[in-house]
Design a protein around this motif. Structure first.
Motif, short mmCIF file in Angstrom:
data_model
loop_
_atom_site.label_atom_id
_atom_site.label_comp_id
_atom_site.label_asym_id
_atom_site.label_seq_id
_atom_site.Cartn_x
_atom_site.Cartn_y
_atom_site.Cartn_z
N VAL A 160 49.89 -13.88 33.45
CA VAL A 160 48.85 -13.41 34.37
C VAL A 160 48.13 -14.62 34.95
CG1 VAL A 160 46.81 -11.97 34.63
CG2 VAL A 160 48.60 -11.31 33.01
N TYR A 190 55.92 -9.55 46.65
CA TYR A 190 56.72 -10.18 45.61
C TYR A 190 57.56 -11.32 46.19
CZ TYR A 190 60.75 -7.87 47.68
OH TYR A 190 61.73 -7.46 48.56
N SER A 209 60.69 -8.34 28.72
CA SER A 209 60.04 -8.99 29.86
C SER A 209 58.79 -9.74 29.40
CB SER A 209 59.63 -7.97 30.92
OG SER A 209 60.76 -7.33 31.46
N VAL A 217 50.00 -3.91 34.80
CA VAL A 217 49.30 -4.72 35.80
C VAL A 217 48.11 -3.95 36.37
CG1 VAL A 217 51.39 -5.99 36.42
CG2 VAL A 217 50.75 -3.95 37.75
N CYS A 277 50.70 -12.50 39.15
CA CYS A 277 51.42 -12.79 37.91
C CYS A 277 52.84 -13.24 38.18
CB CYS A 277 51.42 -11.56 37.00
SG CYS A 277 52.21 -10.10 37.75
N GLU A 278 53.49 -13.70 37.14
CA GLU A 278 54.91 -14.03 37.17
C GLU A 278 55.60 -13.24 36.07
OE1 GLU A 278 54.62 -18.65 38.81
OE2 GLU A 278 55.27 -18.25 36.75
N ILE A 279 56.69 -12.56 36.42
CA ILE A 279 57.44 -11.75 35.46
C ILE A 279 58.82 -12.38 35.26
CG2 ILE A 279 58.49 -9.50 35.04
CD1 ILE A 279 56.23 -8.27 36.72
N ARG A 318 55.20 -11.51 31.06
CA ARG A 318 54.35 -11.59 32.26
C ARG A 318 53.23 -12.60 32.04
NH1 ARG A 318 52.07 -6.87 32.29
NH2 ARG A 318 49.82 -7.16 32.47
N LYS A 368 57.47 -13.49 41.28
CA LYS A 368 56.05 -13.71 41.50
C LYS A 368 55.50 -12.45 42.16
CE LYS A 368 56.29 -18.74 41.89
NZ LYS A 368 55.91 -19.94 42.69
N GLY A 383 58.02 -5.40 33.10
CA GLY A 383 57.04 -6.44 33.38
C GLY A 383 55.87 -5.94 34.18
N LEU A 384 56.10 -4.99 35.09
CA LEU A 384 55.02 -4.44 35.91
C LEU A 384 54.09 -3.52 35.13
CD1 LEU A 384 56.94 -3.60 39.22
CD2 LEU A 384 55.07 -5.24 38.98
#
Length: 234
Positions: A115, A134, A111, A192, A198-200, A113, A225, A188-189
């Protein structure tokens, strides 16, 4: 042809077909990874505008410390701390400037990410809980409203013409260590912080794989998103 020979030939054919399918999938995933890398390159910088001091107009007292902001070639803005030895007065003039900031990109087990806005506080651990809004999109090199497949973010829904009830806008809360979720989204999370935007992104290998899910075709790359509300590792 003997039955044993036929069975052996059929097995060889099956192995060959499986090998071809796996090779095709890997080619698909590699292409998606390349598209993700290209997207990150294009979207990991943001243009900033602000005012910088070109001249100072104030009484500066002896032994005082102040921050002086300056620009180089009207692109990058930096700051330095200055200590004053004697009291004096100079003119101050502000001017507008523009510069590019590089956004932080985090990679974790397939993944990526980007930021968009930094958060505060503790980072989400692998067994922590997180609450967030999201918007999920099928990713094919870019993001468009037509590729939105799920969201609980009201502004995104309204902009995309996505019909949701008030209950659908509730904050989504999950525990990474206990909740069943996509591998790419979970990875991806991780890391955080509260307040982060952010975008994953991840390939179909870490998404739904060979399974079709709703309007999402099998082996689709995805982008989420994310607007993080809260993080807890207790």
């Amino acid at each position: 042809m003997k039955n044993s020979t036929k069975i052996f030939a059929a097995l060889l054919l099956c192995i060959s077909v499986i090998s071809c399918v796996k090779e095709k999938l890997e080619t698909t995933y590699n292409k998606q990874e390349t598209q993700i890398d290209t997207y990150i390159t294009k979207n990991s910088t943001v243009k900033r505008t602000g005012k910088v001091i070109s001249k100072i107009d104030s009484v500066l007292l002896a032994d005082s410390v102040f921050e002086y902001t300056y620009s180089e070639d009207s692109i990058k803005t930096d700051s330095i701390l200055v200590r004053i030895d004697t009291t004096f007065r100079v003119d101050t003039t502000f001017r507008d400037t523009t510069w590019n900031d590089s956004l932080r990109v985090v990679y974790n087990m397939g993944s990526a990410r980007i930021v968009k806005k930094e958060g505060d506080g503790e980072e989400l651990g692998s067994n922590g809980a997180v609450s967030f809004y999201y918007a999920g999109y099928i990713f094919s090199g870019s993001v468009s409203n037509s590729n939105l497949f799920a969201t609980n973010h009201q502004q995104t829904a309204e902009t995309s013409g996505f019909s949701l009830s008030d209950q659908d806008f509730n904050i989504f809360e999950v525990n990474l260590g206990e909740t069943e979720m996509l591998e790419g989204l979970r990875n991806g999370l991780e890391g955080v912080k509260a307040g982060e935007e952010c975008e994953i992104l991840f390939s179909g290998k870490y998404g739904f794989g060979k399974h079709t899910f709703g309007i999402i075709p099998a082996n689709s790359a995805l982008i989420y998103k994310i607007w993080v509300v809260g993080v807890s590792n207790d």
